[in-house]
Design an enzyme around this catalytic site. Structure first.
Site, PDB file in Angstrom:
ATOM      1  N   ILE A  68       0.831  -1.296   0.044  1.00 58.19           N
ATOM      2  CA  ILE A  68      -0.020   0.140  -0.085  1.00 58.19           C
ATOM      3  C   ILE A  68       0.921   1.210  -0.136  1.00 58.19           C
ATOM      4  CG2 ILE A  68      -1.660   1.177   1.092  1.00 58.19           C
ATOM      5  CD1 ILE A  68      -2.606  -1.517   2.432  1.00 58.19           C
TER       6      ILE A  68
ATOM      7  N   ARG B 161      11.801  -1.537   8.519  1.00 58.95           N
ATOM      8  CA  ARG B 161      12.723  -1.684   9.108  1.00 58.95           C
ATOM      9  C   ARG B 161      14.235  -2.229   8.412  1.00 58.95           C
ATOM     10  NH1 ARG B 161       9.109  -6.469  12.047  1.00 58.95           N
ATOM     11  NH2 ARG B 161       8.394  -6.107   9.560  1.00 58.95           N
TER      12      ARG B 161
ATOM     13  N   ARG C 241      -2.830   1.455  11.297  1.00 63.58           N
ATOM     14  CA  ARG C 241      -3.436   0.934  12.412  1.00 63.58           C
ATOM     15  C   ARG C 241      -3.446   1.566  13.590  1.00 63.58           C
ATOM     16  NH1 ARG C 241      -5.912  -2.172  10.007  1.00 63.58           N
ATOM     17  NH2 ARG C 241      -5.857  -4.442   9.850  1.00 63.58           N
TER      18      ARG C 241
ATOM     19  N   GLU D  55     -11.307   0.804  18.095  1.00 64.39           N
ATOM     20  CA  GLU D  55     -12.340   0.916  17.144  1.00 64.39           C
ATOM     21  C   GLU D  55     -13.483   0.066  17.919  1.00 64.39           C
ATOM     22  OE1 GLU D  55     -10.900  -0.069  13.585  1.00 64.39           O
ATOM     23  OE2 GLU D  55      -9.400   1.441  13.383  1.00 64.39           O
TER      24      GLU D  55
ATOM     25  N   HIS E 252     -12.530   3.834   9.749  1.00 68.34           N
ATOM     26  CA  HIS E 252     -11.999   2.713   9.097  1.00 68.34           C
ATOM     27  C   HIS E 252     -12.654   2.201   7.640  1.00 68.34           C
ATOM     28  CE1 HIS E 252      -9.322  -1.032  10.101  1.00 68.34           C
ATOM     29  NE2 HIS E 252      -9.343  -0.731   8.900  1.00 68.34           N
TER      30      HIS E 252
HETATM   31  P1  NDP Z   1       2.999  -4.826   3.465  1.00 66.55           P
HETATM   32  O1  NDP Z   1       3.355  -5.901   4.442  1.00 66.55           O
HETATM   33  O2  NDP Z   1       3.092  -4.988   2.200  1.00 66.55           O
HETATM   34  O3  NDP Z   1       3.826  -3.578   3.969  1.00 66.55           O
HETATM   35  C1  NDP Z   1       4.080  -3.266   5.496  1.00 66.55           C
HETATM   36  C2  NDP Z   1       5.313  -2.373   5.511  1.00 66.55           C
HETATM   37  O4  NDP Z   1       5.611  -1.903   6.915  1.00 66.55           O
HETATM   38  C3  NDP Z   1       6.360  -3.002   5.108  1.00 66.55           C
HETATM   39  O5  NDP Z   1       7.285  -2.309   4.200  1.00 66.55           O
HETATM   40  C4  NDP Z   1       7.435  -3.355   6.252  1.00 66.55           C
HETATM   41  O6  NDP Z   1       8.739  -3.212   5.885  1.00 66.55           O
HETATM   42  C5  NDP Z   1       6.936  -2.389   7.052  1.00 66.55           C
HETATM   43  N1  NDP Z   1       6.857  -2.506   8.566  1.00 66.55           N
HETATM   44  C6  NDP Z   1       6.351  -3.643   9.233  1.00 66.55           C
HETATM   45  N2  NDP Z   1       6.607  -3.526  10.233  1.00 66.55           N
HETATM   46  C7  NDP Z   1       7.483  -2.468  10.560  1.00 66.55           C
HETATM   47  C8  NDP Z   1       7.995  -2.081  11.653  1.00 66.55           C
HETATM   48  N3  NDP Z   1       8.154  -2.549  12.860  1.00 66.55           N
HETATM   49  N4  NDP Z   1       8.905  -0.807  11.783  1.00 66.55           N
HETATM   50  C9  NDP Z   1       8.952  -0.256  10.219  1.00 66.55           C
HETATM   51  N5  NDP Z   1       8.333  -0.655   9.190  1.00 66.55           N
HETATM   52  C10 NDP Z   1       7.600  -1.950   9.436  1.00 66.55           C
HETATM   53  O7  NDP Z   1       1.307  -4.583   3.994  1.00 66.55           O
HETATM   54  P2  NDP Z   1       0.311  -3.738   3.019  1.00 66.55           P
HETATM   55  O8  NDP Z   1       0.991  -2.608   2.630  1.00 66.55           O
HETATM   56  O9  NDP Z   1      -0.424  -4.667   2.209  1.00 66.55           O
HETATM   57  O10 NDP Z   1      -0.827  -3.180   4.237  1.00 66.55           O
HETATM   58  C11 NDP Z   1      -0.027  -2.590   5.256  1.00 66.55           C
HETATM   59  C12 NDP Z   1      -0.949  -2.407   6.590  1.00 66.55           C
HETATM   60  O11 NDP Z   1      -2.140  -1.500   6.189  1.00 66.55           O
HETATM   61  C13 NDP Z   1      -1.760  -3.683   7.038  1.00 66.55           C
HETATM   62  O12 NDP Z   1      -0.887  -4.583   7.881  1.00 66.55           O
HETATM   63  C14 NDP Z   1      -2.974  -3.198   7.689  1.00 66.55           C
HETATM   64  O13 NDP Z   1      -2.859  -2.877   9.223  1.00 66.55           O
HETATM   65  C15 NDP Z   1      -3.279  -1.615   7.025  1.00 66.55           C
HETATM   66  N6  NDP Z   1      -4.469  -1.623   6.428  1.00 66.55           N
HETATM   67  C16 NDP Z   1      -5.155  -0.738   6.627  1.00 66.55           C
HETATM   68  C17 NDP Z   1      -6.687  -0.580   5.992  1.00 66.55           C
HETATM   69  C18 NDP Z   1      -7.493   0.376   6.280  1.00 66.55           C
HETATM   70  O14 NDP Z   1      -8.765   0.159   6.038  1.00 66.55           O
HETATM   71  N7  NDP Z   1      -7.328   1.452   6.722  1.00 66.55           N
HETATM   72  C19 NDP Z   1      -6.784  -1.546   4.703  1.00 66.55           C
HETATM   73  C20 NDP Z   1      -5.720  -2.431   4.615  1.00 66.55           C
HETATM   74  C21 NDP Z   1      -4.485  -2.398   5.184  1.00 66.55           C
HETATM   75  P3  NDP Z   1       9.681  -4.261   6.801  1.00 66.55           P
HETATM   76  O15 NDP Z   1       9.314  -5.536   6.944  1.00 66.55           O
HETATM   77  O16 NDP Z   1      11.032  -4.073   6.128  1.00 66.55           O
HETATM   78  O17 NDP Z   1       9.705  -3.380   8.079  1.00 66.55           O
END
Ligand code: NDP
Length: 327
Positions: free
Chosen positions: A158, A178, A235, A264, A282
């Site tokens: 996203i 990360r 989130r 929520e 949301h």
């Molecule tokens: P992805 O897994 O593709 O992307 C998540 C990104 O976050 C990765 O680039 C990851 O990189 C980074 N990340 C994860 N943990 C950490 C951390 N502790 N510190 C820094 N960076 C971090 O997921 P999506 O893009 O598909 O979705 C992301 C999130 O969006 C979902 O998990 C969900 O919670 C939220 N969402 C919300 C919606 C809404 O309705 N508002 C709808 C859909 C999703 P790296 O692993 O290198 O750290």
């Protein structure tokens, strides 16, 4: 034709998933994700679960109560309520619904950003209250997207789709994960604070869970600064909401646009009272089109697993899990 497999649906689920599970499997239901609601027949027969992985906690006790469980198909891309690491350790596959919602959520993020910066919801409320005619033009907005520097916290599926849109809008882009994304040209910052320091528009789209709990805190808002705009489409658990309210009240940052909240559907009154916050319930992926695609992917994962032993979209923690039939 039905597969000879029992699938449990605990609690709420998209109606299209429910209908398709009922068509393709033997479906059983309980009202909540609670082990004490399981009948002896369910404990014996259930091999798959379909659930909303961001709603009710689904942990070790529930997984252990279903000894023949093979797969948990979760609705939504975020599955922070499911103990996927535990499932993985027990050889239980967990799937989510990535990709099919990416563009929709990125669209929502841009809408939220524009609404926050250009005050569009407040301008519409002004018109609807009859104030345009009585009092004249809506005041010029102190904020603009022009010249803004965006920082994306969570450059995943996203995050990338948001970056693509921001580029078209003429903003500069930097990010923090990360780890840096291989081959990605945008500047990478090894800490969230350094990213916040270097931009004025922070867009958060990281998953929930222990690693990100309240990671966006007072220090980050201070780093973002008085022209700062904070957008959260990831989130609610990732934000210290008390610190955010304080930062918005005191002018530590300028404005925030939020689609997600820590508890929520409860939204703190402190946020509701703030004129410089745009608040959405949301709705990131919440179109009929996209929710149908998510509902289908939940069921397609179950069908694929039980007909040819392959999950379509396994989560990272269970990528190693192999179907029992496959050995
Ligand atoms: P992805 O897994 O593709 O992307 C998540 C990104 O976050 C990765 O680039 C990851 O990189 C980074 N990340 C994860 N943990 C950490 C951390 N502790 N510190 C820094 N960076 C971090 O997921 P999506 O893009 O598909 O979705 C992301 C999130 O969006 C979902 O998990 C969900 O919670 C939220 N969402 C919300 C919606 C809404 O309705 N508002 C709808 C859909 C999703 P790296 O692993 O290198 O750290």
């Amino acid at each position: 034709e039905k597969l000879p497999v029992t699938i449990l649906v605990p609690g709420r689920l998209h109606e299209r998933s429910v209908q398709r599970i009922d068509q393709s499997f033997r479906m059983v239901r309980i009202d909540h994700v609670q082990p004490d609601l399981l009948t002896p027949e369910m404990k014996r027969d259930v091999r798959g679960v379909a659930a909303m992985g961001f709603l009710e906690p689904l942990g070790a006790a529930f997984i252990d109560a279903l000894p023949n469980l093979e797969i948990i198909a979760s609705f939504g891309v975020g599955y922070d309520a499911i103990d996927a690491a535990y499932a993985g350790s027990k050889g239980v596959m967990v799937t989510n619904t990535p990709d099919v919602l990416t563009e929709e959520v990125a669209d929502t993020a841009l809408g939220l950003l524009l609404n926050t910066v250009r005050e569009l919801p407040r301008a519409e409320a002004y018109l609807r209250a009859g104030r345009w005619e009585k009092e004249g033009n809506y005041p010029l907005t102190p904020m603009t997207l022009r010249g803004r520097r965006a920082g994306i916290f969570g450059m995943g599926r996203i995050g990338m789709a948001i970056a693509k849109r921001l580029e078209a809008f003429g903003l500069t882009i930097a990010y923090h994960n990360r780890r840096p994304v291989e081959g990605l040209a945008y500047p990478y910052y090894p800490s969230l604070e350094e990213l916040a320091e270097s931009v004025d528009t922070l867009i958060s789209v990281v998953p929930g869970g222990a690693a990100t709990e309240k990671i966006v805190n007072a220090k980050i808002f201070k780093a973002l600064g008085p022209e700062g705009v904070f957008i959260n489409i990831g989130r609610g658990s990732t934000v210290d909401e008390e610190a955010l309210i304080e930062a918005l009240r005191e002018g530590t940052i300028r404005a925030a646009g939020l689609d997600v909240f820590a508890e929520e559907p409860h939204v703190p009154q402190g946020l509701i009272d703030l004129p410089n916050a745009v608040l959405l319930p949301h709705v990131g992926s919440a179109s009929v089109h996209t929710r149908n695609a998510m509902a289908d992917l939940v069921v397609d994962n179950l069908i694929s697993w039980f007909s040819n032993g392959e999950a379509l979209t396994p989560v990272a923690e269970t990528a190693h899990v192999v179907a029992k039939a496959k050995g």
